[in-house]
Structures are given as C-alpha cells and as structure tokens.
Motif scaffolding. Structure first.
Motif, PDB file in Angstrom:
ATOM      1  N   SER A   1       0.816  -1.222   0.000  1.00  0.00           N
ATOM      2  CA  SER A   1       0.000   0.000   0.000  1.00  0.00           C
ATOM      3  C   SER A   1       0.849   1.272   0.000  1.00  0.00           C
ATOM      4  O   SER A   1       0.385   2.322  -0.419  1.00  0.00           O
TER       5      SER A   1
ATOM      6  N   TRP B   1       1.327  -4.454  17.752  1.00  0.00           N
ATOM      7  CA  TRP B   1       2.749  -4.089  17.707  1.00  0.00           C
ATOM      8  C   TRP B   1       3.263  -4.157  16.259  1.00  0.00           C
ATOM      9  O   TRP B   1       3.961  -3.248  15.788  1.00  0.00           O
TER      10      TRP B   1
ATOM     11  N   ARG C   1       1.979  -1.244  14.211  1.00  0.00           N
ATOM     12  CA  ARG C   1       2.658   0.010  14.558  1.00  0.00           C
ATOM     13  C   ARG C   1       4.019   0.098  13.885  1.00  0.00           C
ATOM     14  O   ARG C   1       4.349   1.096  13.253  1.00  0.00           O
ATOM     15  N   VAL C   2       4.792  -0.980  14.035  1.00  0.00           N
ATOM     16  CA  VAL C   2       6.139  -0.957  13.464  1.00  0.00           C
ATOM     17  C   VAL C   2       6.053  -0.846  11.936  1.00  0.00           C
ATOM     18  O   VAL C   2       6.696   0.013  11.325  1.00  0.00           O
TER      19      VAL C   2
ATOM     20  N   LEU D   1       3.641   0.180   9.964  1.00  0.00           N
ATOM     21  CA  LEU D   1       3.104   1.460   9.469  1.00  0.00           C
ATOM     22  C   LEU D   1       4.100   2.601   9.699  1.00  0.00           C
ATOM     23  O   LEU D   1       4.308   3.436   8.816  1.00  0.00           O
ATOM     24  N   ASN D   2       4.704   2.631  10.896  1.00  0.00           N
ATOM     25  CA  ASN D   2       5.672   3.698  11.165  1.00  0.00           C
ATOM     26  C   ASN D   2       6.832   3.664  10.181  1.00  0.00           C
ATOM     27  O   ASN D   2       7.233   4.692   9.638  1.00  0.00           O
TER      28      ASN D   2
ATOM     29  N   ILE E   1       5.522   4.607   6.585  1.00  0.00           N
ATOM     30  CA  ILE E   1       5.229   6.042   6.414  1.00  0.00           C
ATOM     31  C   ILE E   1       6.539   6.829   6.338  1.00  0.00           C
ATOM     32  O   ILE E   1       6.712   7.696   5.486  1.00  0.00           O
ATOM     33  N   SER E   2       7.483   6.487   7.219  1.00  0.00           N
ATOM     34  CA  SER E   2       8.777   7.188   7.186  1.00  0.00           C
ATOM     35  C   SER E   2       9.491   6.917   5.871  1.00  0.00           C
ATOM     36  O   SER E   2      10.069   7.828   5.267  1.00  0.00           O
TER      37      SER E   2
ATOM     38  N   GLU F   1      -0.993   9.407   3.694  1.00  0.00           N
ATOM     39  CA  GLU F   1      -0.350   8.346   4.475  1.00  0.00           C
ATOM     40  C   GLU F   1      -1.165   7.904   5.690  1.00  0.00           C
ATOM     41  O   GLU F   1      -1.222   6.716   6.016  1.00  0.00           O
ATOM     42  N   LEU F   2      -1.766   8.881   6.391  1.00  0.00           N
ATOM     43  CA  LEU F   2      -2.423   8.547   7.657  1.00  0.00           C
ATOM     44  C   LEU F   2      -3.779   7.891   7.429  1.00  0.00           C
ATOM     45  O   LEU F   2      -4.122   6.897   8.083  1.00  0.00           O
TER      46      LEU F   2
ATOM     47  N   VAL G   1      -5.345   3.995   8.350  1.00  0.00           N
ATOM     48  CA  VAL G   1      -6.668   3.689   8.907  1.00  0.00           C
ATOM     49  C   VAL G   1      -7.369   2.659   8.027  1.00  0.00           C
ATOM     50  O   VAL G   1      -7.924   1.663   8.518  1.00  0.00           O
TER      51      VAL G   1
ATOM     52  N   ILE H   1      -6.159   0.536   5.746  1.00  0.00           N
ATOM     53  CA  ILE H   1      -5.528  -0.799   5.712  1.00  0.00           C
ATOM     54  C   ILE H   1      -5.999  -1.606   6.920  1.00  0.00           C
ATOM     55  O   ILE H   1      -6.412  -2.764   6.798  1.00  0.00           O
TER      56      ILE H   1
ATOM     57  N   VAL I   1      -3.343   1.694  17.674  1.00  0.00           N
ATOM     58  CA  VAL I   1      -2.152   1.727  16.811  1.00  0.00           C
ATOM     59  C   VAL I   1      -1.785   3.163  16.435  1.00  0.00           C
ATOM     60  O   VAL I   1      -0.634   3.554  16.439  1.00  0.00           O
ATOM     61  N   LEU I   2      -2.824   3.949  16.138  1.00  0.00           N
ATOM     62  CA  LEU I   2      -2.548   5.297  15.635  1.00  0.00           C
ATOM     63  C   LEU I   2      -2.464   6.370  16.715  1.00  0.00           C
ATOM     64  O   LEU I   2      -1.906   7.426  16.494  1.00  0.00           O
TER      65      LEU I   2
END
Lengths: 171, 229
Positions: free
Chosen positions: A31, A66, A69-70, A72-73, A76-77, A124-125, A129, A131, A145-146
């Motif tokens: 994605s 977890w 979070r990892v 997606l973070n 996105i980065s 991105e944000l 949501v 996904i 998560v967000l």
C-alpha cells in the motif's frame, strides 16, 4: 540461559510471529510502495525494526497491534524519505523477500486493482486507517495503533468510505 | 464495485500478495543489528558533540564570572553568556533524548511527530541564537577582556555607552521579529534556506507533515455511519 541462547529464542519467536502474520507486512508494504525494488528495501527496514524492537515488546498489547505500529511507522517514514533513502538502508541479507512482479498487476482482478489504486491515493495517515479497517481490525485496535480516539477513527472510516463511493461512481 | 464487500475484495488482494511474495525469514538470523545502527549513532554523536561544546562553553563562562568576581561588568557579561550556553545545551539534550527514545513500536502519530520534530530542530536552534543579538554587549565585554585585557564598559564614555544600550534595546524587537520569521511556514524562503544550509525544502516537507498530523488528530464531530453501508 546464555545471552546467545536468549537471542536465538527471541529470533525463533519472532520468525514464528512474522510467519503467522506476514499478510500484514505484504499489505502495508504494497500500500505504501509500488516499485518492487523499493518494496524489498522497505521489507528489509521493517524486518530490521521488528528484530530491533521485539526485545522491548512487553506483550501487554496484541502482537498484531505491535506489528501494525512498526510496519506502518517504518512504511510512512520510508514513503516520506526521498532520494537520500538508499544511503540509510540497514544492512540485511539480500533476497529476504522475493516478489514476482509479473504476477502482481496482471493477475489482480479489476475490483482488487481499483481498491488498491484508491488506497494508494489516500494520504499516508488515512491509508493506515483504511488498511487496518479492511484487515478487519476493530475501531479500538485502530485507535490504539494510531493514537486516536475511537470516535475519530469511526468518523475517518466513514469519510474514506464516502470518498470511495464517489470514486467508484465516477469510474 | 460492491462496497459492502470491501473486506472480501481486500482479502483477495492478500491472497494475490501471498502468492506473489515469499519471505525468507531464515535470513533474519544472519542480521547483525549492531552494524545496522550506524545511522542512529552518527546522529547521537552529532548531538553529543554539540552538548559537550555548549556545556564546556557554559562552564568556561561560569569560570570567567568567578575569576572576575570583583568587576560586575564581567560578572553580568559572563552570566549572560553562560546562561545562553546552558539554554542551548538544554535544547541539544532534549534533541538527544528524542533521538535516543525513538521506538518504531510507538503509536503512529506519536512517532511520526517525534521524527518530524527532530528534523525541525535546526529552526529551534536558530531561534535560540537570535536571542543573543540584544545581548551583543556581553560578547564585546568578554572579548575585550580576553583579547585586550580592557574593560570595555569602563573605558567607553557615557554617551557611546548609552548608544550601545539603546541599540541593545532596539535589538529586542528585532530579535522578536526574527524569532517570528524563523517560522516553519517560511522554510521555503531563500534566505531561510540559506540559513538552514540548503535543507529548507526537507524541513518544509517535515513541517507540512506535522501540520497534516495535527489536522488528522483533530476529533471532528461524530458522524454516524449508516448500518447498511
């Protein structure tokens, strides 16, 4: 148990967790990234952060929370980094993921391709949501998560779905 | 597309991806995490050097005050310079703390904000720097003593001194104006880009994303989702 033994067990646990939930990685990576070479780099980065962060994971929240979070973070980065990105790729063994590119677009049915295209066009944000929502996560899990309120998550999903409705009306 | 079956459509994508991707997880055993941390280490080193520099400068100016205790001109000048050095070191320590506590398993919005604020730290540092302008006399007093062994305040006549104090006073609104101009919103301006050593566009992008996160975080009035959707 020796430090090396603990590390081995940790990696074994993690490999099993990733194996059971690898769909999260595939979908998040797919994605946020279109290019197969970049997808490989992104998977490498996600794996690196899984390995690096698993020791600190306290199992208080669900392991999938977890992982989201990892993944997606990092995604996105990664998505936001431009040309300088390649310099910072963590050293990883090559071929940690094999992507058969020819099978990607061609074999996808029209609806799947449309949905994928729509998601890739969200910011991105909102993409994060969507996904999680499409993966069947509850509003509570998405909010965790967000770091949003559940009501906010609900509103965002509602709005994205409205956009989606409009999008397919015009296609 | 039938919107009631979104999740089924999405699952079909998952099936396709499962078929076309293969993770070789055994390779994870070969990863050397220490080697992979070079990027973080260089950022930490940069901050550590900055902190050391400012702390040493602060300590030096405190020592300057102590060794010139008999002359209030030096004590005030040294105190101002020490205070500024310690404020700058506190800011650098804060940055280091942000870098060291980066954890990719943090909630997405929190982590993305943290990453963006690390990228925009250079603006904060410039803002601290401009507040030294109204206190330029402290530098003059210190330099005069260290380089020439003269007390600038004592040898300057009252009218020249008055003008210097007036200028210092006038520099307060200038510093305030510059503080405001050193605003994330101006990151695309040429002059600020020059000050930021050419990293203005990256900074601008980071700040744009920070704004997006803030907007995203706002909890709008609840809109009810129809059951049939």
């Amino acid at each position: 148990m020796t430090g090396r033994g603990r590390d081995k067990n940790r990696v074994d646990d993690l490999i099993q967790i990733i194996e059971e939930n690898k769909g999260i990685i595939y979908k998040v990576v797919n994605s946020y990234c279109n290019d197969p070479n970049d997808q490989e780099d992104l998977v490498q980065e996600i794996m690196y952060h899984f390995l690096e962060g698993y020791e600190r994971f306290d199992h208080q929240s669900k392991v999938t929370t977890w992982m989201y979070r990892v993944a997606l973070n990092v995604s996105i980065s990664f998505y936001r980094k431009s040309k300088t990105r390649k310099k910072y790729i963590s050293p990883m063994p090559e071929n940690i993921i094999q992507i058969k590119t020819e099978e990607n677009e061609e074999t996808m049915d029209r609806e799947v391709a449309q949905l994928r295209h729509f998601i890739q066009n969200l910011d991105e944000l909102n993409r994060a949501v969507m996904i999680m929502y499409l993966d069947g996560n509850s509003h509570e899990d998405i909010a965790e998560v967000l770091d949003l309120s559940e009501s906010n998550v609900g509103t965002k999903i509602y709005r994205i779905k409205n956009k989606l409705k409009e999008h397919f009306k015009t296609e | 597309m039938d919107l009631s079956n979104l999740q089924q459509t999405w699952n079909r994508l998952e099936d396709k991806l499962e078929k076309s991707n293969r993770l070789n997880l055994e390779l994870l055993r070969k990863v050397n995490l220490d080697r992979a941390q070079n990027k973080l280490k260089s950022l930490v080193w940069q901050q550590a050097i900055t902190i050391t520099f400012y702390l040493l400068a602060g300590a030096y100016f405190m020592h300057f005050c102590a060794t010139h205790w008999e002359n209030w001109n030096y004590v005030i000048a040294g105190g101002i310079l020490a205070g500024w050095s310690f404020i700058a070191s506190a800011s650098a320590i804060h940055q280091l703390q942000l870098i060291l506590t980066i954890d990719y398993s943090m909630p997405v919005l929190q982590l993305q904000k943290r990453l963006m604020s690390i990228k925009t730290a250079i603006i904060k540092n410039l803002r601290i720097a401009v507040w030294m302008l109204p206190f330029y006399m402290a530098f003059v007093v210190w330099i005069s003593e260290v380089l020439f062994g003269i007390d600038f305040i004592a040898i300057t006549d009252i009218s020249a001194l008055s003008w210097n104090f007036i200028l210092s006073g006038l520099l307060i609104p200038v510093a305030w104006w510059m503080h405001r101009k050193l605003n994330p919103k101006n990151a695309d301006k040429k002059w600020l880009n020059w000050l930021l050593q050419g990293s203005g566009s990256q900074l601008n992008e980071a700040l744009g994303f920070l704004n997006e996160i803030d907007e995203f975080e706002k909890d709008p009035k609840r809109e009810k989702e129809p059951r049939s959707f």
